[in-house]
Design an enzyme around this catalytic site. Structure first.
Site, PDB file in Angstrom:
ATOM      1  N   PRO A  43       0.833  -1.211   0.000  1.00  0.00           N
ATOM      2  CA  PRO A  43       0.000   0.000   0.000  1.00  0.00           C
ATOM      3  C   PRO A  43       0.866   1.259   0.000  1.00  0.00           C
ATOM      4  O   PRO A  43       1.785   1.394   0.816  1.00  0.00           O
ATOM      5  CB  PRO A  43      -0.785  -0.132   1.314  1.00  0.00           C
ATOM      6  CG  PRO A  43      -0.730  -1.576   1.667  1.00  0.00           C
ATOM      7  CD  PRO A  43       0.588  -2.071   1.156  1.00  0.00           C
ATOM      8  N   GLU A  44       0.598   2.147  -0.934  1.00  0.00           N
ATOM      9  CA  GLU A  44       1.276   3.436  -0.969  1.00  0.00           C
ATOM     10  C   GLU A  44       0.272   4.509  -0.576  1.00  0.00           C
ATOM     11  O   GLU A  44      -0.846   4.204  -0.149  1.00  0.00           O
ATOM     12  CB  GLU A  44       1.876   3.674  -2.354  1.00  0.00           C
ATOM     13  CG  GLU A  44       2.922   2.625  -2.728  1.00  0.00           C
ATOM     14  CD  GLU A  44       3.572   2.873  -4.087  1.00  0.00           C
ATOM     15  OE1 GLU A  44       3.586   4.038  -4.559  1.00  0.00           O
ATOM     16  OE2 GLU A  44       4.048   1.901  -4.695  1.00  0.00           O
TER      17      GLU A  44
END
Length: 274
Positions: A2-3
């Site tokens: 996840p960014e």
């Protein structure tokens, strides 16, 4: 992993659901997931606390409590937060469960067990999470050509590596660095100190612009998020370059190429990016 756009999506989904609720009990199935303090103190400190809200900084989420205490979370590679009803099937790799006073549970699942939790008291200085070391948020008005050149303009490292430096701009990872550089027409292998003033302007413009675009494309209802177990909200259909090695560039038709920079895969167009 996840960014920033994915972490922001988690915040937008989870915060309205838990805000104002009290934590009735805490279950820690994997003590190592609690990075600070130890798991026993983590459990005792969280019981009967009321949630005030959630903040995001870079890829970190912080649950703010009415007492002033807070819980910071980093999802790392495969971490996921779900707010689920009591009859929802608990996933195999669920490591922490916060049982709320409405009988729903905030569950943290993580297949690879790299995600971490930190509990800090209201008057406690944060020397443990790493949040204080983060650079500017991508949406800060002061993220401009001057800011980037002051910090990166002298570096000989590839610009791709520089964008991954969380002490410069917080939240950009491997996926969105490729997307930002493609939109900016900049070769990811270019040394940062070779970028022109105009290219720094374009980069400073595209960092928030592309991240906002993907946050919008990540929009999903709480019901859809829960049904997909927090996994089916990623931006894959909207990515222009990341993961598309060997496919034609939508701008010029040249095939995307892949190379490794600093141990990280990078996909780019050899014609559009120079």
């Amino acid at each position: 992993m996840p960014e920033l756009p994915e972490v922001e999506t988690v915040k937008k989904i989870i915060e309205p659901q838990i805000k104002g609720l009290s934590i009735h009990d805490v279950i820690v199935n994997r003590p190592e997931v609690v990075a600070y303090p130890d798991a026993d103190r983590f459990i005792k400190s969280l019981r009967n606390q009321t949630v005030k809200g959630i903040e995001r900084k870079g890829k970190f989420l912080t649950i703010l409590l009415e007492s002033g205490d807070r819980v910071s979370i980093h999802l790392r590679m495969t971490g996921c937060l779900l707010f689920a009803p009591p009859d929802f099937e608990t996933a195999r790799h669920t490591h922490i469960i916060l049982q709320m006073n409405n009988e729903w549970n905030l569950q943290f699942t993580d297949t690879r067990r790299f995600g971490r939790f930190w509990y800090l008291k209201a008057d406690e200085e944060d020397t443990v999470t790493g949040i204080r070391k983060l650079g500017m948020e991508p949406f800060d008005r002061d993220l401009n050509r001057q800011y980037l050149t002051d910090r990166l303009g002298h570096r000989k490292k590839p610009i791709k590596e520089c964008l991954l430096d969380q002490t410069i701009v917080a939240g950009i990872g491997n996926i969105y660095s490729d997307e930002i550089l493609f939109a900016s027409g900049i070769d990811p292998f270019r040394s940062a100190n070779t970028l022109t003033g105009h290219e720094w302007d374009v980069l400073a413009d595209n960092i928030p612009k592309r991240l906002k675009y993907f946050i919008e494309k990540n929009r999903i209802s709480p019901e859809e998020y829960l049904a997909g177990k927090g996994k089916d909200y990623r931006n894959t259909p909207y990515l222009q370059v990341y993961g598309k090695t060997g496919q034609p560039c939508p701008v010029c038709g040249e095939l995307f190429q892949r190379r490794v920079i600093g141990g990280r895969s990078s996909v780019y167009c050899p014609v559009c990016q120079h």
